[in-house]
Design a protein around this motif. Structure first.
Motif, PDB file in Angstrom:
ATOM      1  N   PHE A 254       0.857  -1.188   0.000  1.00  0.00           N
ATOM      2  CA  PHE A 254       0.000   0.000   0.000  1.00  0.00           C
ATOM      3  C   PHE A 254       0.889   1.232   0.000  1.00  0.00           C
ATOM      4  O   PHE A 254       1.610   1.501   0.964  1.00  0.00           O
ATOM      5  CB  PHE A 254      -0.910  -0.018   1.227  1.00  0.00           C
ATOM      6  N   THR A 255       0.848   1.995  -1.073  1.00  0.00           N
ATOM      7  CA  THR A 255       1.818   3.072  -1.251  1.00  0.00           C
ATOM      8  C   THR A 255       1.732   4.131  -0.163  1.00  0.00           C
ATOM      9  O   THR A 255       2.765   4.665   0.266  1.00  0.00           O
ATOM     10  CB  THR A 255       1.642   3.726  -2.633  1.00  0.00           C
TER      11      THR A 255
ATOM     12  N   ALA B 217      -8.224  -2.875 -12.992  1.00  0.00           N
ATOM     13  CA  ALA B 217      -8.351  -1.943 -11.873  1.00  0.00           C
ATOM     14  C   ALA B 217      -7.977  -0.524 -12.288  1.00  0.00           C
ATOM     15  O   ALA B 217      -8.683   0.437 -11.963  1.00  0.00           O
ATOM     16  CB  ALA B 217      -7.474  -2.405 -10.714  1.00  0.00           C
ATOM     17  N   TYR B 218      -6.874  -0.391 -12.993  1.00  0.00           N
ATOM     18  CA  TYR B 218      -6.473   0.946 -13.440  1.00  0.00           C
ATOM     19  C   TYR B 218      -7.453   1.489 -14.483  1.00  0.00           C
ATOM     20  O   TYR B 218      -7.814   2.680 -14.456  1.00  0.00           O
ATOM     21  CB  TYR B 218      -5.053   0.915 -14.004  1.00  0.00           C
ATOM     22  N   ALA B 219      -7.910   0.632 -15.375  1.00  0.00           N
ATOM     23  CA  ALA B 219      -8.821   1.081 -16.419  1.00  0.00           C
ATOM     24  C   ALA B 219     -10.166   1.522 -15.844  1.00  0.00           C
ATOM     25  O   ALA B 219     -10.748   2.527 -16.282  1.00  0.00           O
ATOM     26  CB  ALA B 219      -9.035  -0.035 -17.430  1.00  0.00           C
ATOM     27  N   SER B 220     -10.661   0.792 -14.833  1.00  0.00           N
ATOM     28  CA  SER B 220     -11.976   1.116 -14.274  1.00  0.00           C
ATOM     29  C   SER B 220     -11.959   2.400 -13.456  1.00  0.00           C
ATOM     30  O   SER B 220     -13.020   2.963 -13.167  1.00  0.00           O
ATOM     31  CB  SER B 220     -12.475  -0.044 -13.408  1.00  0.00           C
TER      32      SER B 220
ATOM     33  N   ALA C 246      -9.807   5.036 -14.372  1.00  0.00           N
ATOM     34  CA  ALA C 246      -9.194   6.074 -15.206  1.00  0.00           C
ATOM     35  C   ALA C 246     -10.128   7.261 -15.432  1.00  0.00           C
ATOM     36  O   ALA C 246      -9.669   8.405 -15.567  1.00  0.00           O
ATOM     37  CB  ALA C 246      -8.762   5.481 -16.538  1.00  0.00           C
ATOM     38  N   HIS C 247     -11.444   7.016 -15.447  1.00  0.00           N
ATOM     39  CA  HIS C 247     -12.380   8.093 -15.757  1.00  0.00           C
ATOM     40  C   HIS C 247     -12.402   9.179 -14.680  1.00  0.00           C
ATOM     41  O   HIS C 247     -12.910  10.286 -14.922  1.00  0.00           O
ATOM     42  CB  HIS C 247     -13.793   7.530 -15.948  1.00  0.00           C
ATOM     43  N   HIS C 248     -11.856   8.887 -13.506  1.00  0.00           N
ATOM     44  CA  HIS C 248     -11.814   9.904 -12.448  1.00  0.00           C
ATOM     45  C   HIS C 248     -10.799  11.005 -12.765  1.00  0.00           C
ATOM     46  O   HIS C 248     -10.860  12.086 -12.159  1.00  0.00           O
ATOM     47  CB  HIS C 248     -11.454   9.259 -11.106  1.00  0.00           C
ATOM     48  N   GLY C 249      -9.870  10.732 -13.654  1.00  0.00           N
ATOM     49  CA  GLY C 249      -8.860  11.730 -13.988  1.00  0.00           C
ATOM     50  C   GLY C 249      -7.893  12.016 -12.863  1.00  0.00           C
ATOM     51  O   GLY C 249      -7.296  13.098 -12.793  1.00  0.00           O
ATOM     52  N   ALA C 250      -7.719  11.058 -11.958  1.00  0.00           N
ATOM     53  CA  ALA C 250      -6.840  11.253 -10.810  1.00  0.00           C
ATOM     54  C   ALA C 250      -5.373  11.166 -11.234  1.00  0.00           C
ATOM     55  O   ALA C 250      -5.039  10.487 -12.201  1.00  0.00           O
ATOM     56  CB  ALA C 250      -7.127  10.190  -9.753  1.00  0.00           C
ATOM     57  N   PRO C 251      -4.486  11.850 -10.506  1.00  0.00           N
ATOM     58  CA  PRO C 251      -3.054  11.748 -10.817  1.00  0.00           C
ATOM     59  C   PRO C 251      -2.539  10.340 -10.541  1.00  0.00           C
ATOM     60  O   PRO C 251      -3.184   9.552  -9.819  1.00  0.00           O
ATOM     61  CB  PRO C 251      -2.416  12.774  -9.875  1.00  0.00           C
TER      62      PRO C 251
ATOM     63  N   GLN D 254      -2.375   4.863  -7.973  1.00  0.00           N
ATOM     64  CA  GLN D 254      -1.550   3.824  -7.357  1.00  0.00           C
ATOM     65  C   GLN D 254      -2.005   3.552  -5.923  1.00  0.00           C
ATOM     66  O   GLN D 254      -2.021   2.401  -5.483  1.00  0.00           O
ATOM     67  CB  GLN D 254      -0.088   4.237  -7.386  1.00  0.00           C
ATOM     68  N   ALA D 255      -2.373   4.610  -5.208  1.00  0.00           N
ATOM     69  CA  ALA D 255      -2.855   4.430  -3.834  1.00  0.00           C
ATOM     70  C   ALA D 255      -4.157   3.631  -3.826  1.00  0.00           C
ATOM     71  O   ALA D 255      -4.333   2.700  -3.022  1.00  0.00           O
ATOM     72  CB  ALA D 255      -3.048   5.779  -3.164  1.00  0.00           C
ATOM     73  N   TRP D 256      -5.082   3.993  -4.710  1.00  0.00           N
ATOM     74  CA  TRP D 256      -6.359   3.283  -4.765  1.00  0.00           C
ATOM     75  C   TRP D 256      -6.155   1.804  -5.069  1.00  0.00           C
ATOM     76  O   TRP D 256      -6.680   0.939  -4.377  1.00  0.00           O
ATOM     77  CB  TRP D 256      -7.258   3.899  -5.835  1.00  0.00           C
ATOM     78  N   VAL D 257      -5.399   1.531  -6.113  1.00  0.00           N
ATOM     79  CA  VAL D 257      -5.219   0.143  -6.546  1.00  0.00           C
ATOM     80  C   VAL D 257      -4.401  -0.655  -5.535  1.00  0.00           C
ATOM     81  O   VAL D 257      -4.696  -1.821  -5.257  1.00  0.00           O
ATOM     82  CB  VAL D 257      -4.578   0.094  -7.952  1.00  0.00           C
TER      83      VAL D 257
END
Length: 281
Positions: A114-115, A226-229, A231-236, A241-244
């Motif tokens: 967990f980053t 996980a990253y693709a789902s 991506a629409h949030h536009g988060a940095p 990385q923290a979410w995933v």
């Protein structure tokens, strides 16, 4: 009596701690960004307003002057959170704070999956290096967040596999924090705060279905999914990385392992997911 200070006193943990201490007749100083957000029931307590938060080191230092024991609630997730934590630790040291009770994270380490857990480990080291006495509350994920992890379709998605996590109720974290602030016996202690059971996300979804009366599910995504789902949030990138990595840390077993620390401090068993859900209905 020692003057207690509480940062983040309008947040979920800080406000609970403030209420617990006030109920026992204590008057902690509430350090907040915006006094208008302080709960009505806490308006009789001393309030120090620091609009710039941890980033405004001089103002924070003044707000902490005279505080002996401080609850340092970890700052909001941001790319520069470590800079803010470093400023807060310096402000506490320079203001004469003697002991810091810090809300860290379960399995915090310089190389944990967990980053954001790495930031917590680094902050613990900052507190030690500053020469402050300390108590570290290494919270697992919050049970209160489980329904919020689900999308609008009430499905939890992430690459967690069959990994288990011993999530803890915010109510229990706040109760332990209040106890740690009041008793010097907790100085130098690190507590791994968990609930009474370690659940897979599929088991958590089943419990939410049972208690809340609507169907919840879990989908074990691949990393790519996980990253693709998200991506629409536009988060940095750091936020993605923290979410995933929250889920990959579960898969890796980093959040598994029930401890008895909540019961050792409070003298009662910790709340379960079912307890938290039923209380919130």
């Amino acid at each position: 009596m020692s003057q207690i200070g509480i940062t983040g006193a309008t947040g979920a943990i800080g406000s609970r701690v403030a209420r617990a201490l006030a109920a026992e007749g204590h008057e902690p100083r509430l350090v907040v960004r915006d006094a208008s957000r302080v709960e009505t029931g806490l308006h009789g307590l001393p309030i120090a307003v620091v609009p710039g938060g941890y980033a405004d080191e001089p103002e924070l230092r003044g707000a902490l002057h005279g505080v002996d024991v401080l609850l340092l609630v970890s700052g909001a997730e941001s790319a520069d959170r470590m800079d803010h934590h470093a400023a807060a630790v310096r402000a506490a040291r320079d203001a004469g704070v003697r002991r810091v009770v810090y809300t860290s994270f379960f399995a915090a380490a310089p190389d944990c999956v967990f980053t954001l857990g790495r930031d917590h480990h680094a902050t613990e080291q900052l507190i030690r290096d500053a020469g402050l006495a300390w108590t570290f509350l290494r919270d697992n994920l919050y049970l209160d967040f489980f329904p919020l992890l689900a999308g609008e379709d009430r499905v939890l998605r992430g690459p967690a596999g069959d990994g288990r996590l011993a999530a803890v109720a915010r109510e229990d974290v706040a109760a332990v924090a209040a106890a740690a602030l009041l008793d010097e016996a907790h100085a130098g202690a690190s507590y791994d705060l968990t609930g009474p059971e370690a659940l897979t996300l599929a088991e958590a979804a089943a419990t939410m279905t049972d208690v809340l009366g609507v169907p919840f599910g879990f989908v074990d995504e691949t990393l790519e999914e996980a990253y693709a789902s998200r991506a629409h949030h536009g988060a940095p990138d750091w936020q993605l990385q923290a979410w995933v990595s929250t889920y990959t840390a579960i898969a890796a077993g980093e959040l598994d392992g029930v401890t008895g620390d909540v019961e050792r401090v409070l003298g009662r068993a910790p709340l379960s997911l079912r307890d938290v859900l039923e209380a919130g209905r």
